[in-house]
Design a protein around this motif. Sequence first.
Motif, short mmCIF file in Angstrom:
data_model
loop_
_atom_site.label_atom_id
_atom_site.label_comp_id
_atom_site.label_asym_id
_atom_site.label_seq_id
_atom_site.Cartn_x
_atom_site.Cartn_y
_atom_site.Cartn_z
N GLU A 13 87.56 70.05 79.03
CA GLU A 13 88.46 69.75 77.90
C GLU A 13 87.83 68.80 76.89
O GLU A 13 88.38 68.59 75.81
N ALA A 14 86.66 68.25 77.21
CA ALA A 14 85.97 67.37 76.26
C ALA A 14 85.52 68.15 75.03
O ALA A 14 85.39 67.59 73.95
N GLY A 15 85.29 69.45 75.20
CA GLY A 15 84.94 70.29 74.06
C GLY A 15 83.59 69.96 73.43
O GLY A 15 83.39 70.19 72.25
N VAL A 16 82.65 69.44 74.21
CA VAL A 16 81.34 69.06 73.71
C VAL A 16 80.32 70.11 74.13
O VAL A 16 80.26 70.48 75.31
N THR A 17 79.57 70.61 73.17
CA THR A 17 78.50 71.54 73.47
C THR A 17 77.18 70.78 73.43
O THR A 17 76.81 70.21 72.39
N LEU A 18 76.49 70.75 74.55
CA LEU A 18 75.22 70.04 74.64
C LEU A 18 74.07 70.96 74.24
O LEU A 18 74.17 72.18 74.37
N GLU A 19 73.00 70.35 73.75
CA GLU A 19 71.78 71.10 73.45
C GLU A 19 71.09 71.45 74.76
O GLU A 19 71.34 70.81 75.79
N ALA A 20 70.21 72.42 74.72
CA ALA A 20 69.46 72.81 75.92
C ALA A 20 68.72 71.60 76.48
O ALA A 20 68.03 70.89 75.75
N GLY A 21 68.91 71.32 77.76
CA GLY A 21 68.22 70.22 78.42
C GLY A 21 68.86 68.86 78.23
O GLY A 21 68.43 67.88 78.84
N GLU A 22 69.87 68.75 77.39
CA GLU A 22 70.53 67.46 77.15
C GLU A 22 71.41 67.10 78.35
O GLU A 22 72.11 67.95 78.90
N ARG A 23 71.36 65.83 78.77
CA ARG A 23 72.10 65.39 79.95
C ARG A 23 73.15 64.35 79.58
O ARG A 23 72.88 63.42 78.83
N VAL A 24 74.33 64.47 80.17
CA VAL A 24 75.39 63.49 80.01
C VAL A 24 75.07 62.29 80.89
O VAL A 24 74.75 62.43 82.06
N LEU A 25 75.14 61.10 80.29
CA LEU A 25 74.95 59.86 81.04
C LEU A 25 76.29 59.29 81.48
O LEU A 25 76.47 58.92 82.63
N VAL A 26 77.22 59.21 80.53
CA VAL A 26 78.55 58.67 80.81
C VAL A 26 79.47 59.09 79.66
O VAL A 26 79.00 59.41 78.58
N HIS A 27 80.76 59.08 79.92
CA HIS A 27 81.72 59.42 78.87
C HIS A 27 82.99 58.60 79.07
O HIS A 27 83.23 58.04 80.14
N ALA A 28 83.78 58.51 78.00
CA ALA A 28 85.06 57.81 78.05
C ALA A 28 86.05 58.55 77.17
O ALA A 28 85.68 59.12 76.14
N ARG A 29 87.29 58.50 77.57
CA ARG A 29 88.36 59.16 76.82
C ARG A 29 88.87 58.23 75.72
O ARG A 29 89.06 57.04 75.95
N THR A 30 89.09 58.78 74.53
CA THR A 30 89.60 58.00 73.41
C THR A 30 91.12 57.87 73.52
O THR A 30 91.76 58.57 74.30
N ALA A 31 91.68 56.99 72.70
CA ALA A 31 93.13 56.76 72.70
C ALA A 31 93.91 58.02 72.34
O ALA A 31 95.03 58.22 72.79
N ASP A 32 93.30 58.91 71.53
CA ASP A 32 94.01 60.13 71.10
C ASP A 32 93.64 61.36 71.94
O ASP A 32 93.93 62.48 71.56
#
Length: 159
Positions: A13-32
């Motif tokens: 549901e984050a709706g983020v498309t990563l580039e090839a080879g890109e790695r998520v380190l950490v994420h946080a949910r916004t107020a909205d």
Amino acid sequence: MRFPWGARTLPPEAGVTLEAGERVLVHARTADGGYVVATDRALRLPAGAPLPWYRIDRAVWDEEGLLVVGTDGTQRRVDLPDPGRLPEAVRERVTSSILASRHVRLGDRGGVRLVARRVPGQDAAEWEFVFDAGLDPADPGLRAAAEQALEELRRNLGV
């Protein structure tokens, strides 16, 4: 490489498309209900293009959330009720992009911060001028003095 804040899987549901080879380190949910995502390459804020780490001058945290200031002076504010480990990750990634940073006086009215940043995929550093408040970066005399200070710094650093 394992990061101390622990990489997590990004929810769909984050709706983020990563580039090839890109790695998520950490994420946080916004107020909205959106997401701020720190990857190995960039900071991804809701409704905007990814901000590569070397394009972020600073990130300021307070009890409401995050203010990101780009190297071009643009500012983006995001409300984050629970930032989790995001502040630590952002601080580390922005700091690691900086190779050198020196403040040089240009006269009685102030000076300029000369910053060299690591740009992925490039051998040479990218230098930027950050003029003190009240100085006009478009002033040809100030630009010339800043360029001269940069050349002297580069000679001293051997770059």
